[in-house]
Design a protein around this motif. Sequence first.
Motif, PDB file in Angstrom:
ATOM      1  N   ILE A 102      24.414  58.498  -0.627  1.00 36.12           N
ATOM      2  CA  ILE A 102      23.251  58.720  -1.497  1.00 36.12           C
ATOM      3  C   ILE A 102      23.350  57.828  -2.717  1.00 36.12           C
ATOM      4  N   TYR A 103      24.564  57.763  -3.254  1.00 35.77           N
ATOM      5  CA  TYR A 103      24.765  56.941  -4.447  1.00 35.77           C
ATOM      6  C   TYR A 103      24.478  55.475  -4.146  1.00 35.77           C
ATOM      7  N   LEU A 104      25.002  54.998  -3.009  1.00 38.56           N
ATOM      8  CA  LEU A 104      24.775  53.597  -2.640  1.00 38.56           C
ATOM      9  C   LEU A 104      23.273  53.336  -2.443  1.00 38.56           C
ATOM     10  N   LEU A 105      22.604  54.299  -1.807  1.00 37.37           N
ATOM     11  CA  LEU A 105      21.188  54.166  -1.483  1.00 37.37           C
ATOM     12  C   LEU A 105      20.335  54.134  -2.752  1.00 37.37           C
ATOM     13  N   SER A 106      20.658  55.017  -3.676  1.00 34.48           N
ATOM     14  CA  SER A 106      19.819  55.173  -4.875  1.00 34.48           C
ATOM     15  C   SER A 106      20.369  54.384  -6.048  1.00 34.48           C
ATOM     16  N   LYS A 107      21.545  53.764  -5.866  1.00 29.38           N
ATOM     17  CA  LYS A 107      22.274  53.090  -6.943  1.00 29.38           C
ATOM     18  C   LYS A 107      22.494  54.028  -8.122  1.00 29.38           C
ATOM     19  N   GLY A 108      22.633  55.295  -7.834  1.00 27.88           N
ATOM     20  CA  GLY A 108      22.939  56.273  -8.873  1.00 27.88           C
ATOM     21  C   GLY A 108      21.747  56.731  -9.686  1.00 27.88           C
ATOM     22  N   ALA A 109      20.562  56.176  -9.398  1.00 26.63           N
ATOM     23  CA  ALA A 109      19.391  56.526 -10.204  1.00 26.63           C
ATOM     24  C   ALA A 109      18.712  57.780  -9.666  1.00 26.63           C
ATOM     25  N   TYR A 146      18.398  63.259  -6.720  1.00 26.68           N
ATOM     26  CA  TYR A 146      19.528  62.517  -7.280  1.00 26.68           C
ATOM     27  C   TYR A 146      20.756  62.827  -6.446  1.00 26.68           C
ATOM     28  N   THR A 147      21.869  62.162  -6.778  1.00 24.94           N
ATOM     29  CA  THR A 147      23.053  62.227  -5.915  1.00 24.94           C
ATOM     30  C   THR A 147      23.561  63.654  -5.710  1.00 24.94           C
ATOM     31  N   ASP A 148      23.495  64.477  -6.751  1.00 22.08           N
ATOM     32  CA  ASP A 148      24.173  65.770  -6.682  1.00 22.08           C
ATOM     33  C   ASP A 148      23.288  66.946  -6.296  1.00 22.08           C
ATOM     34  N   ILE A 149      22.087  66.711  -5.755  1.00 24.41           N
ATOM     35  CA  ILE A 149      21.271  67.890  -5.437  1.00 24.41           C
ATOM     36  C   ILE A 149      21.946  68.718  -4.343  1.00 24.41           C
ATOM     37  N   ALA A 150      21.765  70.027  -4.456  1.00 24.38           N
ATOM     38  CA  ALA A 150      22.327  70.990  -3.500  1.00 24.38           C
ATOM     39  C   ALA A 150      23.846  70.875  -3.392  1.00 24.38           C
ATOM     40  N   LEU A 151      24.504  70.445  -4.454  1.00 23.67           N
ATOM     41  CA  LEU A 151      25.966  70.328  -4.437  1.00 23.67           C
ATOM     42  C   LEU A 151      26.586  71.717  -4.267  1.00 23.67           C
ATOM     43  N   GLY A 152      27.424  71.867  -3.258  1.00 19.40           N
ATOM     44  CA  GLY A 152      28.076  73.157  -3.025  1.00 19.40           C
ATOM     45  C   GLY A 152      27.217  74.162  -2.289  1.00 19.40           C
ATOM     46  N   PHE A 153      25.987  73.770  -1.917  1.00 17.53           N
ATOM     47  CA  PHE A 153      25.078  74.714  -1.262  1.00 17.53           C
ATOM     48  C   PHE A 153      25.564  75.076   0.139  1.00 17.53           C
ATOM     49  N   GLU A 154      26.429  74.198   0.737  1.00 20.59           N
ATOM     50  CA  GLU A 154      26.945  74.508   2.070  1.00 20.59           C
ATOM     51  C   GLU A 154      27.639  75.868   2.084  1.00 20.59           C
ATOM     52  N   LEU A 155      28.267  76.215   0.951  1.00 22.55           N
ATOM     53  CA  LEU A 155      28.987  77.480   0.926  1.00 22.55           C
ATOM     54  C   LEU A 155      28.033  78.665   0.873  1.00 22.55           C
ATOM     55  N   ILE A 185      26.480  70.046   5.638  1.00 22.61           N
ATOM     56  CA  ILE A 185      25.064  70.402   5.729  1.00 22.61           C
ATOM     57  C   ILE A 185      24.314  70.113   4.417  1.00 22.61           C
ATOM     58  N   ALA A 186      24.940  70.410   3.279  1.00 23.96           N
ATOM     59  CA  ALA A 186      24.258  70.193   2.006  1.00 23.96           C
ATOM     60  C   ALA A 186      24.209  68.701   1.657  1.00 23.96           C
ATOM     61  N   ALA A 187      25.261  67.971   2.025  1.00 23.06           N
ATOM     62  CA  ALA A 187      25.273  66.530   1.772  1.00 23.06           C
ATOM     63  C   ALA A 187      24.231  65.835   2.650  1.00 23.06           C
ATOM     64  N   ASN A 188      24.097  66.290   3.894  1.00 17.31           N
ATOM     65  CA  ASN A 188      23.074  65.797   4.807  1.00 17.31           C
ATOM     66  C   ASN A 188      21.682  66.039   4.205  1.00 17.31           C
ATOM     67  N   LEU A 189      21.475  67.268   3.723  1.00 20.57           N
ATOM     68  CA  LEU A 189      20.209  67.614   3.069  1.00 20.57           C
ATOM     69  C   LEU A 189      19.917  66.669   1.902  1.00 20.57           C
ATOM     70  N   ALA A 190      20.929  66.450   1.065  1.00 25.15           N
ATOM     71  CA  ALA A 190      20.730  65.627  -0.121  1.00 25.15           C
ATOM     72  C   ALA A 190      20.435  64.174   0.250  1.00 25.15           C
ATOM     73  N   LEU A 191      21.144  63.671   1.274  1.00 22.56           N
ATOM     74  CA  LEU A 191      20.936  62.283   1.700  1.00 22.56           C
ATOM     75  C   LEU A 191      19.527  62.108   2.268  1.00 22.56           C
ATOM     76  N   CYS A 192      19.095  63.031   3.130  1.00 19.50           N
ATOM     77  CA  CYS A 192      17.756  62.932   3.705  1.00 19.50           C
ATOM     78  C   CYS A 192      16.691  63.169   2.636  1.00 19.50           C
ATOM     79  N   GLY A 193      16.985  64.029   1.680  1.00 21.58           N
ATOM     80  CA  GLY A 193      16.057  64.244   0.570  1.00 21.58           C
ATOM     81  C   GLY A 193      15.845  62.963  -0.218  1.00 21.58           C
ATOM     82  N   MET A 194      16.967  62.246  -0.459  1.00 19.93           N
ATOM     83  CA  MET A 194      16.871  60.967  -1.172  1.00 19.93           C
ATOM     84  C   MET A 194      16.089  59.953  -0.345  1.00 19.93           C
TER      85      MET A 194
END
Lengths: 328, 311
Positions: free
Chosen positions: A139-146, A242-251, A72-81
């Motif tokens: 997310i990383y591939l999409l944003s190239k890490g930026a 960025y790639t790591d937003i909401a990291l671990g927020f699923e928990l 869920i948090a990775a989905n959030l971060a990807l759509c946010g990006m």
Amino acid sequence: MSARPLHFSDNARRDIAFAVLTAVLFLAVTLAFPGFAAPRNLAGLLDDTAILIMLALGQMLVIMGRGIDLSIAANLALCGMLAALFSRAWPDAGVLPVLVLTLGAGGLLGACNGLLVWKLRLPPIVVTLGTMSIYRGAIYLLSKGAWVNENEMSREFLAFPRHEFLGLTVLSWLSIVVAAAFIVALQRLKVARDLYAAGGNPEAASYSGIDPGRMQFLAYTICGAIAGVCGYFWVAKFAVAYTDIALGFELSVIAACLIGGVAIAGGAGTAAGVVLGCLFIGIIRSSLPLVGISAFWQMFINGLVILVAVLLSARQRQFKRTILEARA
Amino acid sequence: MKAASLLRWESMLAAVLIAAFITFSSLSPYFLSVDTLSDATFNFTERAIVALPLALLIIAGEIDISVAAIIALASVAMGLASAQGVGTAGLVGIGLGTGLLAGCINGALVTIGRVPSIVATIGTMTLFRGAAYAVLGDRVLKDYPDSFATFGQGYLVGPISIELALFVLFAILFGVFLHRTRWGRSIFAVGANPVASRFSGIAVNHYRFALFALTGLFSGLAAVLLTSRLGSTRPSIAQGWELEIISMVILGGVSVWGGKGSILGVVLAALVFGLTTFGLGLMNIPGIVLSIFTGLLLILVVAVPALVNRR
């Protein structure tokens, strides 16, 4: 499992008890710090908890159907990006396309989880563990890490969720609308009753013409769509992607569900309970600095609350079990 | 029947391992040297040491998501003790003891408290990691005695590090325990059908408790090795490792439904995992891209048998 009506009165009793507990906590903090109950502060509290409320409601559907969504948090971060990149590419497009894009993309990502769980009957924890890694990597591939920073997002993009209406932000209002919709829908809609049944006893449900897998698919898709649109809100609120937003927020989201009384074994949980669970976490979070406890204690307190909540509900369940019944 | 399909799974892992080996040695001239490969082992040994008892736990039908948080808690305990002037032996004892205690808490929640293990360990994961943050905040502990560095940085003979030697030793011990003893058979039985196991006289809850305690103890050991290697403790130490460790176990062919799996598979999966991470690192591919492969692999591992069985 057989005593359905009793089950619901149990839920109601639990919700009321938890509401009283939350109110006591709120009163205690207010008595010690009168400023806590100031409308301004409460509006801020709701604004800070709004994303958690929406995500936890989505997660609740999945858990109710005997699943779990770790992605869920990775989905959030990807759509946010996605939203941030969209805003950078088409700054004048307005907010509506962003909302449609994130809802659609999130729903699609959720549907991927749902399809794997439904059609291939894969264990939800493994599927969402896998998609969690994949979505993060994407997310990383999409944003190239930026990073996408505030100055690269359009003004309207940033302002929409913060826009105030009757003292509350649009984001807060949305969480209220979503919560109200969930409370009504879970009680009134046939599909919601089907979901409860499918999670409570999949075998019995399929005999009565409900496909538990299809219910899970629906739950994952809705949960994904909510996560997607919350991705936009998250990025707009914190004004960075960025790639790591909401990291671990699923928990945190799962914790809010557990505190709110959603049974991990499926079939039980109320929207009101989940909202209360989120508010409980929110009140603790915003009162810690007032009491002079460092914000670093937040996680520890969450852990304690989760354990107390699940121990209590395990104890309740125990009376209804025979000695050698398999554990869920 | 099941043994045959498991064997196939392990030979597939071995094939992947060899393929990875050949690919990386042809892509990078630095890959195929003893020193490089010796360095590469540091990439996975600590995680793999936790994967061994976790495999037993998952075979027994339970799960422990709190392993990385236990590592953090044990590391903080050692850091605080070291600041008080505790010597190397004492630090190791404190690290292992903290891990064991944390594992016993998990075990008690699941057996006495009757909380489903995924919920219990999500709770303790938050609690343990939270305790590490609460105690340490944004501070760093790095006053470790010089001799403490041996465990994570020392070598047994030649290019074989102490970490690698420990991993090999425990892999053999766990393999023999799981596949050659009565207790090992019972673990499979508990995972395959806890109710039937209980009826046939296996003290199911004793096994569950012991396996949680064991997983905690080995997380403590991983904390000793990791802290010794890094020489410092932050509350975010080993963040996200639980998912990598669980991935390793599932990649090794252990069934998340319980009752199936082998130590050989887990060891091979750990090697594949470590080698691939290291090889991609040599080729300047960031770890986050690798996580896409790990995720896909994880889903494929469970999807392929499901697809085959459908026919």
